[in-house]
Design an enzyme around this catalytic site. Structure first.
Site, PDB file in Angstrom:
ATOM      1  N   ARG A   1       6.682  -2.831 -13.427  1.00  0.00           N
ATOM      2  CA  ARG A   1       7.882  -2.492 -12.694  1.00  0.00           C
ATOM      3  C   ARG A   1       8.349  -1.312 -13.034  1.00  0.00           C
ATOM      4  O   ARG A   1       9.164  -0.891 -12.340  1.00  0.00           O
ATOM      5  CB  ARG A   1       8.848  -3.531 -13.368  1.00  0.00           C
ATOM      6  CG  ARG A   1       8.723  -5.116 -12.800  1.00  0.00           C
ATOM      7  CD  ARG A   1       9.493  -5.956 -13.680  1.00  0.00           C
ATOM      8  NE  ARG A   1      10.911  -5.753 -13.474  1.00  0.00           N
ATOM      9  CZ  ARG A   1      11.659  -6.632 -12.297  1.00  0.00           C
ATOM     10  NH1 ARG A   1      11.075  -7.529 -11.569  1.00  0.00           N
ATOM     11  NH2 ARG A   1      12.893  -6.366 -12.203  1.00  0.00           N
TER      12      ARG A   1
ATOM     13  N   LYS B   1       8.132  -0.614  -9.211  1.00  0.00           N
ATOM     14  CA  LYS B   1       7.545  -1.361  -8.378  1.00  0.00           C
ATOM     15  C   LYS B   1       8.410  -2.197  -7.503  1.00  0.00           C
ATOM     16  O   LYS B   1       8.403  -2.367  -6.301  1.00  0.00           O
ATOM     17  CB  LYS B   1       6.525  -2.338  -9.183  1.00  0.00           C
ATOM     18  CG  LYS B   1       6.062  -3.362  -8.499  1.00  0.00           C
ATOM     19  CD  LYS B   1       4.728  -2.794  -7.618  1.00  0.00           C
ATOM     20  CE  LYS B   1       3.974  -3.697  -6.517  1.00  0.00           C
ATOM     21  NZ  LYS B   1       3.424  -2.896  -5.636  1.00  0.00           N
TER      22      LYS B   1
ATOM     23  N   HIS C   1       6.435  20.543  17.301  1.00  0.00           N
ATOM     24  CA  HIS C   1       7.746  20.699  17.178  1.00  0.00           C
ATOM     25  C   HIS C   1       8.313  21.000  15.762  1.00  0.00           C
ATOM     26  O   HIS C   1       9.503  20.810  15.243  1.00  0.00           O
ATOM     27  CB  HIS C   1       8.550  19.705  17.586  1.00  0.00           C
ATOM     28  CG  HIS C   1       8.509  19.129  19.148  1.00  0.00           C
ATOM     29  ND1 HIS C   1       8.859  20.052  19.918  1.00  0.00           N
ATOM     30  CD2 HIS C   1       7.669  18.340  19.561  1.00  0.00           C
ATOM     31  CE1 HIS C   1       8.558  19.507  21.235  1.00  0.00           C
ATOM     32  NE2 HIS C   1       7.886  18.501  21.084  1.00  0.00           N
TER      33      HIS C   1
ATOM     34  N   GLU D   1       2.269   6.072   6.091  1.00  0.00           N
ATOM     35  CA  GLU D   1       2.116   5.634   4.901  1.00  0.00           C
ATOM     36  C   GLU D   1       1.053   6.144   4.014  1.00  0.00           C
ATOM     37  O   GLU D   1       1.000   6.310   2.768  1.00  0.00           O
ATOM     38  CB  GLU D   1       1.442   3.985   5.422  1.00  0.00           C
ATOM     39  CG  GLU D   1       1.031   3.241   4.071  1.00  0.00           C
ATOM     40  CD  GLU D   1       1.783   2.984   2.863  1.00  0.00           C
ATOM     41  OE1 GLU D   1       2.799   3.224   3.258  1.00  0.00           O
ATOM     42  OE2 GLU D   1       1.250   2.295   2.189  1.00  0.00           O
TER      43      GLU D   1
ATOM     44  N   LYS E   1       1.322   7.470   0.392  1.00  0.00           N
ATOM     45  CA  LYS E   1       0.477   7.188  -0.704  1.00  0.00           C
ATOM     46  C   LYS E   1       0.130   8.193  -1.417  1.00  0.00           C
ATOM     47  O   LYS E   1       0.016   8.251  -2.586  1.00  0.00           O
ATOM     48  CB  LYS E   1      -0.629   6.492  -0.242  1.00  0.00           C
ATOM     49  CG  LYS E   1      -0.762   4.948   0.336  1.00  0.00           C
ATOM     50  CD  LYS E   1      -0.919   4.045  -0.691  1.00  0.00           C
ATOM     51  CE  LYS E   1       0.298   3.398  -1.212  1.00  0.00           C
ATOM     52  NZ  LYS E   1       1.377   2.822  -0.284  1.00  0.00           N
TER      53      LYS E   1
ATOM     54  N   ASN F   1      19.736  -6.479 -16.600  1.00  0.00           N
ATOM     55  CA  ASN F   1      18.958  -6.005 -15.346  1.00  0.00           C
ATOM     56  C   ASN F   1      20.175  -5.787 -14.558  1.00  0.00           C
ATOM     57  O   ASN F   1      20.837  -6.716 -14.247  1.00  0.00           O
ATOM     58  CB  ASN F   1      17.974  -6.769 -14.881  1.00  0.00           C
ATOM     59  CG  ASN F   1      16.692  -6.409 -15.289  1.00  0.00           C
ATOM     60  OD1 ASN F   1      16.522  -5.654 -16.576  1.00  0.00           O
ATOM     61  ND2 ASN F   1      15.549  -7.370 -14.996  1.00  0.00           N
TER      62      ASN F   1
ATOM     63  N   TRP G   1      14.549   0.892 -17.555  1.00  0.00           N
ATOM     64  CA  TRP G   1      14.495   1.944 -16.730  1.00  0.00           C
ATOM     65  C   TRP G   1      15.771   2.582 -16.534  1.00  0.00           C
ATOM     66  O   TRP G   1      16.807   1.943 -15.986  1.00  0.00           O
ATOM     67  CB  TRP G   1      13.763   1.440 -15.264  1.00  0.00           C
ATOM     68  CG  TRP G   1      13.608   2.504 -14.257  1.00  0.00           C
ATOM     69  CD1 TRP G   1      12.287   3.224 -14.315  1.00  0.00           C
ATOM     70  CD2 TRP G   1      14.213   2.969 -12.933  1.00  0.00           C
ATOM     71  NE1 TRP G   1      12.304   3.828 -13.012  1.00  0.00           N
ATOM     72  CE2 TRP G   1      13.333   3.788 -12.353  1.00  0.00           C
ATOM     73  CE3 TRP G   1      15.374   2.721 -12.541  1.00  0.00           C
ATOM     74  CZ2 TRP G   1      13.777   4.402 -11.383  1.00  0.00           C
ATOM     75  CZ3 TRP G   1      15.909   3.312 -11.556  1.00  0.00           C
ATOM     76  CH2 TRP G   1      15.007   4.115 -10.838  1.00  0.00           C
TER      77      TRP G   1
ATOM     78  N   GLU H   1       2.877   9.948  -3.569  1.00  0.00           N
ATOM     79  CA  GLU H   1       3.474   8.980  -4.540  1.00  0.00           C
ATOM     80  C   GLU H   1       2.389   9.074  -5.757  1.00  0.00           C
ATOM     81  O   GLU H   1       2.783   8.872  -7.114  1.00  0.00           O
ATOM     82  CB  GLU H   1       3.303   7.386  -4.232  1.00  0.00           C
ATOM     83  CG  GLU H   1       4.511   6.721  -3.482  1.00  0.00           C
ATOM     84  CD  GLU H   1       4.324   5.278  -3.507  1.00  0.00           C
ATOM     85  OE1 GLU H   1       5.289   4.672  -3.101  1.00  0.00           O
ATOM     86  OE2 GLU H   1       3.089   4.921  -2.618  1.00  0.00           O
TER      87      GLU H   1
ATOM     88  N   CYS I   1      13.881  -2.838 -14.645  1.00  0.00           N
ATOM     89  CA  CYS I   1      13.925  -3.253 -16.204  1.00  0.00           C
ATOM     90  C   CYS I   1      13.216  -4.578 -16.015  1.00  0.00           C
ATOM     91  O   CYS I   1      13.439  -5.385 -15.173  1.00  0.00           O
ATOM     92  CB  CYS I   1      15.027  -3.352 -16.591  1.00  0.00           C
ATOM     93  SG  CYS I   1      16.240  -1.964 -16.340  1.00  0.00           S
TER      94      CYS I   1
HETATM   95  C1  G6P Z   1       9.420   0.579  -4.216  1.00  0.00           C
HETATM   96  C2  G6P Z   1       7.953   0.621  -4.348  1.00  0.00           C
HETATM   97  C3  G6P Z   1       7.425   0.896  -3.207  1.00  0.00           C
HETATM   98  C4  G6P Z   1       7.519  -0.281  -2.141  1.00  0.00           C
HETATM   99  C5  G6P Z   1       9.160  -0.398  -1.914  1.00  0.00           C
HETATM  100  C6  G6P Z   1       9.854  -1.686  -1.431  1.00  0.00           C
HETATM  101  O1  G6P Z   1       9.759   1.798  -3.864  1.00  0.00           O
HETATM  102  O2  G6P Z   1       7.559   1.802  -5.387  1.00  0.00           O
HETATM  103  O3  G6P Z   1       5.778   0.689  -3.265  1.00  0.00           O
HETATM  104  O4  G6P Z   1       7.031  -0.320  -0.784  1.00  0.00           O
HETATM  105  O5  G6P Z   1      10.059  -0.440  -3.265  1.00  0.00           O
HETATM  106  O6  G6P Z   1       9.503  -2.738  -2.038  1.00  0.00           O
HETATM  107  P1  G6P Z   1       9.318  -4.066  -1.576  1.00  0.00           P
HETATM  108  O7  G6P Z   1       9.021  -5.047  -2.878  1.00  0.00           O
HETATM  109  O8  G6P Z   1      10.697  -4.561  -0.931  1.00  0.00           O
HETATM  110  O9  G6P Z   1       8.037  -4.361  -0.453  1.00  0.00           O
END
Ligand code: G6P
Length: 614
Positions: A27, A609, A510, A487, A491, A100, A74, A494, A2
């Protein structure tokens, strides 16, 4: 999560609130609302969905006033409805509040309030706060006092902002725990309050942060700070360096695309002032460890979430190889609940873009409890992780990252981890100056090499065209590129919603080998490093089962080119540093796939975010 914005001053409050909420869109949210004092009463406007809906609502029913609060929600408690959107009102309708975080004991409080005759208008935990504020206002006649009494009853981490018609022009904000930050912006004859700095950067860079259990009474051009127990606090404002222009999208279609292309600059900035090529030295003056403590360090517990967790895995390779210090990597959400043993001569390394991820912050608090120092690798200036890091905060200097999918923060996290590894390696006598210099030289060359990768377009468009309909995808890598495979898969899933798995290539036999068929694209990271030949065998295994190989390989590698269906070339660097380069094609692939599939690249569904609740 939020977003919070508040304003007291001469401007049109609705406009400031809406603009500020727009800056916090990244966010993630599902509904939004504002409350403005129009001089006669508190006017509420709330809408489900994007901020555009709230803006339309305001055009239909404008509200004019000089003091107000706004929120993007949120959902945690209660569905996505207008009634559940913030602000929430007390029983009299004279007090409004936004929050929040999560009120952990809200059911208990709600039962009590219902027994007192309250009829709740929403299913949210925040309305409990509003109604408590109302009750205590009747008793104390002061919003500030009512806030103190209310917060004394809440369990959980919260940032709470309230105002009342009975005290015109005043906003009271308070913070409990680490689930929600509060920043106060000081303007000329006007004051702002927000959950995050970008919301107020258009107006001021002079800010004050509220710490745990602190409260602020805000009026146009003035702020008073208190501890919740009543003691007054004197705190000098700090200046935030980001400019609003760099927070805007510029010419790019999406923030994610812009941020991918900002990497050469970001990778330069993270090195700035921290390397001395002549002496072969890395300077991390932010570390608070003595040389002796650095030498005695036996163990590092690296803790992070999401993309930052992948950076932590790469950090393990770097620190173990370059400094010979044992590194354990944990998810923040696991670390905090497994009674971790940090031990003597150990430190916690928290890696976080936002510096607000609650599970990562919990690890730092655990370090404090066990009397170990914590170091933060963090992007957001003045964030909670930066402030909790008694071992030092290594800033990424990547600038605001708006796209939910992390890109420039990830690659700069890797470079920060390399710098830490080199600093440790030198202090511990593992690396001679010449060796450090070799790494520094290679680090300096990374921004230019990333630039070269970014100049290739056609291959990503071609791949997206060919495979955008895929149901699944597999990403394989080994050693330091195994986290890059993880990663790459993260990506893709996501932002394009294609199911993807990342695996260390040697582990493929495996399990994931069972997935390989004629429809499966397999991204294989095959740089010329110590496991190059092993990776070639893995590619053969994929091919033998009809899988499609998209290889990420060194420029001019004819051997891989002959074996793969497609090759994306990246420049060579020292093997340990290749993740910075190999992760860029992962970002571009995910981006092009998502665009080709028509997905909302910057705000993928269900993701936020920064995750400030558990
Ligand atoms: C959320 C975001 C990710 C991020 C993670 C950790 O899940 O969507 O992109 O990697 O939080 O966030 P931070 O701010 O701790 O790197």
């Amino acid at each position: 999560m939020c977003g919070i914005v508040g304003y007291a001053g001469p401007r049109d409050a609705s406009e400031v609130l809406l603009g500020g909420l727009g800056r916090l869109e990244y966010r993630g949210y599902d509904s939004a609302g504002i409350a403005v004092d129009d001089g006669r009463q508190l006017q509420l406007r709330r809408s489900v969905g994007k901020l555009g809906n709230l803006a339309a609502h305001l055009r239909e029913r404008p509200v004019v006033g000089r003091c107000g609060i706004g929120h993007t929600r949120w959902a945690t408690h209660g569905g996505v409805t207008e009634e559940n959107a913030h602000p929430h009102r007390d029983a009299s309708g004279d007090i409004v509040v936004i929050q929040n975080g999560i009120v952990e004991n809200y059911l208990e409080l709600k039962e009590r309030l219902v027994a007192h005759g309250h009829q709740f208008a929403s299913q949210t935990d925040t309305e409990v706060i509003a109604r408590l504020l109302g009750e205590y206002y009747e008793e104390t006649g002061s919003l500030e006092q009512a806030m103190r009494r209310t917060l004394a009853e809440l369990r959980g981490g919260n940032a709470v902002v309230a105002m009342t018609r009975r005290e015109p022009g005043r906003i009271v904000a308070a913070r409990l725990g680490h689930a929600g930050g509060i920043v106060i912006g000081l303007g000329d004859g006007e004051t702002f309050v927000a959950s995050d700095v970008p919301a107020i950067l258009d107006y001021t860079r002079q800010v004050l942060f509220l710490e745990d259990r602190e409260l602020a009474v805000i009026e146009a051009g003035q702020v008073r700070l208190y501890r919740l127990d009543g003691a007054t606090i004197e705190r000098a404002p700090m200046t935030i360096p980001w400019d609003p222009v760099s927070a805007a999208r510029g010419d790019f279609k999406h923030f994610m695309q812009k941020e991918i292309f900002e990497q050469p600059r970001a990778l330069t900035d993270v090195l700035r002032g921290r390397i001395d090529l002549d002496d072969g030295a890395v300077m991390l003056d932010e570390l608070t460890f003595s040389e002796r403590e650095l030498r005695q360090l036996e163990r590092i517990c690296a803790v992070a979430c999401g993309t930052a967790w992948h950076a932590a895995l790469v950090a393990k390779f770097a620190i173990e190889a370059l400094a010979r210090v044992r590194v354990e990597v944990d998810y923040g959400s696991e670390f905090r609940y497994r009674e971790p043993l940090i031990g003597r001569n150990a430190a916690v390394l928290a890696i976080t873009q936002s510096g607000e991820t609650v599970d990562t912050l919990a690890a730092m608090e655990e370090a404090r409890r066990q009397q170990a120092k914590s170091i933060a690798i963090v992007n957001a200036v003045g964030s909670q992780a930066a402030r909790l890091a008694d071992g030092g905060a290594i800033y990424l200097h990547a600038g605001p990252e708006i796209g939910v999918a992390s890109t420039k923060a990830f690659t700069t996290m890797l470079v920060a981890a390399y710098l830490l590894a080199l600093r440790l390696g030198a202090a511990r006598g593992v690396l001679a100056a010449g060796e450090v210099r070799r790494y520094i030289q290679a680090l300096i060359e990374l921004p230019g090499k990333v630039e070269r990768i970014l100049q290739q377009h056609a291959i990503y468009e071609e791949l997206a065209e060919r495979y955008h309909g895929a149901r699944d995808a597999l990403f394989l890598g080994r050693q330091a590129n195994y986290p890059v495979a993880l990663e790459g898969a993260l990506k893709l899933k996501e932002i394009s919603y294609i199911h993807a798995e990342g695996y260390p290539a040697g582990e493929m036999k495996h399990g994931p080998i069972a997935l390989i068929d004629r429809d499966l694209p397999v991204v294989c990271i095959a740089m010329r490093d110590g496991v190059y030949e092993k990776m070639i065998s893995n590619i053969e295994q994929v091919r033998a089962r009809g899988g499609h190989v998209i290889a990420i390989a060194a420029e001019g590698d004819a051997l891989i080119a002959a074996k793969a269906d497609y090759v994306i070339e990246v420049p060579e660097t020292l093997p340990l540093l290749t993740p910075v380069l190999t992760s860029v094609p992962m970002q571009l692939l995910a981006y092009q796939f998502a665009v080709r599939r028509g997905c909302d690249v910057d705000q993928p569904r269900n993701l936020a975010k920064s995750v400030t609740v558990e």
